[in-house]
Design a protein around this motif. Structure first.
Motif, PDB file in Angstrom:
ATOM      1  N   SER A 165     -47.190  21.732 -14.639  1.00  0.00           N
ATOM      2  CA  SER A 165     -47.179  22.755 -15.702  1.00  0.00           C
ATOM      3  C   SER A 165     -48.112  22.370 -16.839  1.00  0.00           C
ATOM      4  CB  SER A 165     -45.758  22.935 -16.239  1.00  0.00           C
ATOM      5  OG  SER A 165     -44.898  23.379 -15.218  1.00  0.00           O
ATOM      6  N   LEU A 169     -51.261  24.356 -18.101  1.00  0.00           N
ATOM      7  CA  LEU A 169     -51.426  24.749 -19.508  1.00  0.00           C
ATOM      8  C   LEU A 169     -52.752  24.236 -20.073  1.00  0.00           C
ATOM      9  CD1 LEU A 169     -47.814  24.181 -20.852  1.00  0.00           C
ATOM     10  CD2 LEU A 169     -48.951  26.374 -20.499  1.00  0.00           C
ATOM     11  N   ASP A 207     -47.283  24.084 -29.245  1.00  0.00           N
ATOM     12  CA  ASP A 207     -45.831  23.851 -29.268  1.00  0.00           C
ATOM     13  C   ASP A 207     -45.293  23.649 -27.848  1.00  0.00           C
ATOM     14  OD1 ASP A 207     -45.854  24.085 -31.997  1.00  0.00           O
ATOM     15  OD2 ASP A 207     -45.307  26.224 -31.990  1.00  0.00           O
ATOM     16  N   GLN A 208     -45.789  24.478 -26.924  1.00  0.00           N
ATOM     17  CA  GLN A 208     -45.338  24.329 -25.537  1.00  0.00           C
ATOM     18  C   GLN A 208     -45.771  22.969 -24.956  1.00  0.00           C
ATOM     19  OE1 GLN A 208     -46.654  27.638 -23.199  1.00  0.00           O
ATOM     20  NE2 GLN A 208     -45.369  29.135 -24.296  1.00  0.00           N
ATOM     21  N   ASP A 211     -43.674  20.313 -26.450  1.00  0.00           N
ATOM     22  CA  ASP A 211     -42.343  20.344 -25.832  1.00  0.00           C
ATOM     23  C   ASP A 211     -42.384  19.786 -24.405  1.00  0.00           C
ATOM     24  OD1 ASP A 211     -39.480  21.222 -25.818  1.00  0.00           O
ATOM     25  OD2 ASP A 211     -40.242  22.495 -24.184  1.00  0.00           O
ATOM     26  N   LEU A 212     -43.429  20.154 -23.670  1.00  0.00           N
ATOM     27  CA  LEU A 212     -43.535  19.658 -22.300  1.00  0.00           C
ATOM     28  C   LEU A 212     -43.769  18.150 -22.282  1.00  0.00           C
ATOM     29  CD1 LEU A 212     -45.664  22.501 -20.649  1.00  0.00           C
ATOM     30  CD2 LEU A 212     -43.262  21.979 -20.226  1.00  0.00           C
TER      31      LEU A 212
END
Length: 349
Positions: A165, A169, A207-208, A211-212
């Protein structure tokens, strides 16, 4: 060695009592009457009593050779019988005492072996119970290990998914930057709108990504913890296997000790049976010696009866000799009278 209390006075009283009942005082009868004393002690005292009471005068008319032969035979037979019986009794008492000691030792050994066997049985039961508990603990550890391995695989799978992921991204971020550079040449309003839109999207992507990354770090930490737990569980499982092997070896040793103790117990029981058989043989030999003594006593009684018959015949012979002597004296007197008369008759002629 004489027992305490057996004296010449006791022997004399017992012999007189036996003689009063019309029986001949013998060593066995005196010993039976007293209820104590050994034959080696009673025999010389009884002989002394006979000498003091003048019993030797009853056989004064018999030939000395016959009297001495009978007395010597009686004493020799009596001494041989007493000696053999006393020797057999001593051997029997000695062997019986040895057998009693060995039997006591065997009983003590059997008791000790039984106690040791009981202790070994208790130890085996305790070891078996501990082994069962350790087997259960090992089985639980195996289940926990399987769960930990499943959780580790799941965490690794999730970590790989998170990495994919993040890669996607990043690729999207690069694509967006490429699109941003491509559209940067548009009009100022579109640029401003796109810039604001890009900022908003970029901030969301950052932010993602953060977080990841945080989730990836947590997953890696969790995977490390699960790996450590797996190593500890594997080490614990190895320790349990080693303990189980040691317990199995100890259990085999205890079982071999029990087999050896059972073998020793069987040997001791066999020896006890052999000693019992020897004791029975000695008892049989004692019975045979007693029977032989009884036969000797019967022979002595027959000789005594023969001696009494000889005494009676000798008395009769002596009476006849005395009668013949008296008759001879009468005949000699008559002969002297006849000779005197014959001389007177010759003188008258």
């Amino acid at each position: 060695m004489a027992r305490a209390g057996v004296t010449y006075h006791d022997i004399a009283k017992a012999a007189e009592a036996i003689k009063t009942h019309g029986q001949e005082p013998t060593v066995d009868r005196v010993r039976e009457h007293l209820g104590t004393g050994s034959k080696s002690t009673i025999a010389p005292l009884l002989k002394r009593w006979r000498s003091d009471n003048g019993e030797a005068a009853d056989v004064s008319g018999l030939p000395n050779d016959l009297v001495e032969m009978v007395m010597s035979l009686h004493e020799r037979v009596q001494q041989m019988a007493d000696h053999r019986i006393e020797q057999a009794r001593q051997e029997f008492d000695t062997l019986n005492e040895e057998l009693r000691k060995e039997l006591t030792h065997a009983n003590n050994t059997i008791a000790q072996l039984t106690s040791r066997q009981q202790d070994l049985d208790d130890q085996i039961a305790r070891i078996t119970e501990e082994k069962s508990l350790q087997d259960k603990s090992l089985e639980g550890a195996r289940v926990s290990l399987a769960k930990a391995e499943f959780q580790r695989d799941d965490a690794l799978t999730r970590a790989n998914d998170l990495k994919e992921s993040v890669s996607e991204l990043k690729q999207e971020n690069r694509d967006i930057r490429d699109h941003f550079e491509h559209y940067q040449q548009r009009t100022a309003e579109d640029r401003q709108q796109e810039r604001e839109q890009f900022r908003s999207v970029n901030q969301g992507l950052k932010d993602q990504i953060q977080d990841l990354q945080h989730r990836l770090t947590h997953a890696e930490s969790r995977a490390s913890e699960l790996f450590d737990a797996n190593v500890q569980l594997q080490r614990h499982a190895d320790e349990l296997k080693q303990a189980n092997a040691a317990l199995n070896s100890d259990l085999k040793g205890k079982i071999e000790d029990i087999q050896n103790l059972k073998h020793e117990l069987e040997e001791i029981v066999t020896r006890c049976r052999e000693y019992q058989h020897r004791n029975d043989q000695l008892a049989e030999n004692m019975a045979v010696l007693t029977t032989q003594k009884a036969d000797v006593d019967k022979q002595v009684a027959v000789l005594s009866q023969t001696l009494e018959t000889t005494k009676t015949e000798l008395k009769t012979t002596q009476d006849k000799a005395a009668l013949l002597t008296d008759e001879n004296k009468v005949i000699l007197q008559e002969k002297a009278v006849i000779q005197g008369q014959f001389k007177q008759l010759q003188g008258s002629l």
